[in-house]
Write an enzyme that holds these catalytic residues in place. Structure first.
Site, PDB file in Angstrom:
ATOM      1  N   ASP A 155     -12.281  17.456   8.829  1.00 34.64           N
ATOM      2  CA  ASP A 155     -13.536  17.630   9.560  1.00 34.64           C
ATOM      3  C   ASP A 155     -14.249  16.283   9.637  1.00 34.64           C
ATOM      4  OD1 ASP A 155     -13.876  17.734   6.835  1.00 34.64           O
ATOM      5  OD2 ASP A 155     -14.976  19.614   6.811  1.00 34.64           O
ATOM      6  N   GLU A 160     -20.150  21.677   9.441  1.00 34.54           N
ATOM      7  CA  GLU A 160     -21.404  22.016   8.747  1.00 34.54           C
ATOM      8  C   GLU A 160     -22.202  23.106   9.457  1.00 34.54           C
ATOM      9  OE1 GLU A 160     -22.099  21.150   5.867  1.00 34.54           O
ATOM     10  OE2 GLU A 160     -21.026  19.286   5.446  1.00 34.54           O
TER      11      GLU A 160
HETATM   12 ZN    ZN Z   1     -20.828  20.266   3.604  1.00 32.98          ZN
HETATM   13 ZN    ZN Z   2     -17.871  19.519   3.776  1.00 27.33          ZN
END
Ligand code: ZN
Ligand code: ZN
Length: 424
Positions: free
Chosen positions: A86, A156
């Site tokens: 990510d 997130e």
């Molecule tokens: Zn996080």
């Molecule tokens: Zn994270």
């Protein structure tokens, strides 16, 4: 032990390039750390990853959804392994005091000016994956199959994985046999932790609006007081985990926001409650949501509320439940590579959207943790029994992994896990 079978192993033949890429990798890390980007705005981060992948010979597809990116390296017949990193950072002001600390600012989705920092360590994930992708490309004679490096936006906000799937991800890359991911956590740097079964919780937030009837504060008999109603709900919700969930089953309901009214002598006409739920099974999650709705409706009826309450679910995260066979295979490979630095990690109450990607392909997955905390500091805190409070963890403005051995460990872990399939 030079010259033994271990030195000639596929893992050793891929990792032989690790020292040579270290300066490049550390520089990339510091640059990403200094230039963090908010969810769905990871333009420069994705460009840096795309650049590294193209240079290494990967076929690259970018802008999948907002900034999603995949690199595919086909290396003959064999299994296909997908590894995900990510890319997004958080709206937090970094307070690490590091020479490469972020001073970045940006505009969030609601239009607010916010500071930005990699307080969750996703820069470690990106840097480790481009490093491993490069090493695998440089040692193609050590393995066979296809390696897919996937860079995901907006973890997130729990929207990036879904966005990539909705943009047609499963048609854009070969179907993997297994999907992998990792996260840097507040363990001692150099360690890797695996966990079979539920590792990260499923989570959701719920916004509840309850309705009353407004009145002058001196004439409560003319009102239905939504503040009394909301207060009853908050108290009654506490009984769900205590009385309806089996002892030993993990469940959390936290009311993090409660708002009503403007002034002491006015009874308002509505109240809003925002709460967060966590569980390690979809069954418990459903039980919590059903029970919350039942309690809210029941309390509204008890108060004589003039309108039905409204419920809105948001920030919903799926369960991350690691496939036992896949996890056993990775854990065995880690133990061989890392020895005592490989350990079996406890479940975390945090949440992730990575499983959305594995589930879209319908393939097994495992998600492991790597340590990011200074090992000396970690061992001192551990010995003093102050571990949980003294070491900055993810989302703290003081959280920043030590660069080494964190990057080397994150890169090695990807290579070792991928080769558990690709070197067979
Ligand atoms: Zn996080
Ligand atoms: Zn994270």
């Amino acid at each position: 032990m030079a010259g033994t079978g271990v030195a000639d192993s596929p893992v050793a033949r891929v990792l032989v390039g690790l020292d040579a890429i270290r300066p490049w990798q550390e520089e990339l890390y510091r640059s990403l750390h200094q230039h963090p980007e908010l969810p769905h705005q990871e333009v420069a981060t994705a460009a840096a990853a795309a650049d590294a992948l193209r240079t290494a010979g990967y076929e690259v597809r970018d802008r999948i959804g907002s900034t999603g990116l995949v690199g595919v390296l086909r290396n003959g017949d064999g299994p296909t392994v997908l590894m995900r990193a990510d890319m997004d950072a958080l709206p937090i002001k970094e307070e690490t005091g590091l020479p490469y600390a972020s001073t970045a600012h940006g505009t969030d989705a609601a239009g607010n000016a916010v500071p930005i920092a990699h307080a969750c360590g996703h820069d470690v994930h990106v840097t480790s994956l481009v490093g491993a992708a490069r090493l695998l490309a440089e040692a193609r004679d050590a393995w066979r199959g296809t390696f897919v490096a996937l860079f995901q936006p907006a973890e997130e906000t729990a929207t990036g994985a879904t966005e990539m799937v909705e943009a047609g991800l499963t048609d854009l890359v070969p179907k993997p046999d297994v999907a992998l991911a990792q996260h840097v956590l507040a363990y001692a740097s150099g360690t890797v932790g695996t966990h079979a079964g539920p590792f990260l919780s499923t989570a959701a937030s719920m916004r509840i609006t309850v309705h009353g009837r407004g009145s002058h504060g001196s004439m409560p008999q003319r009102s239905v007081d939504p503040i009394v109603l909301a207060s009853m709900i908050v108290v009654r919700l506490q009984a769900i985990v205590a009385r309806e969930v089996a002892p030993g089953e993990f469940a959390v309901i936290t009311v993090g926001h409660l708002a009503a009214g403007t002034k002491s002598n006015i009874i308002p006409d509505h109240a809003t409650i925002e709460l967060n739920i966590r569980a390690y099974s979809d069954a418990t999650r459903s039980l919590l949501i059903d029970a919350i709705e039942r309690v809210v409706k029941g309390e509204c009826a008890a108060s004589g509320s003039p309108r039905d309450p409204e419920f809105e679910l948001y920030d919903t995260y799926p369960l991350t439940s690691n496939d036992p066979d896949t996890t056993a295979r990775v854990a065995a490979a880690f133990e061989e590579q890392f020895g005592e630095r490989a350990f079996s990690a406890p479940s975390q109450s945090a949440s992730e959207d990575f499983s959305t990607i594995a589930d879209a392909f319908g393939v097994p997955y495992t998600y492991w943790g790597i340590g990011g905390s200074d090992p000396d500091e970690w061992h001192r805190a551990d010995a003093a029994g102050t571990l949980a409070t003294d070491i900055p963890a993810n989302h703290s403005p003081r959280f920043a992994p030590v660069i080494q051995p964190t990057l080397t460990t994150g890169t090695t872990a990807i290579v070792v896990a991928a080769l558990a399939w690709l070197a067979q």
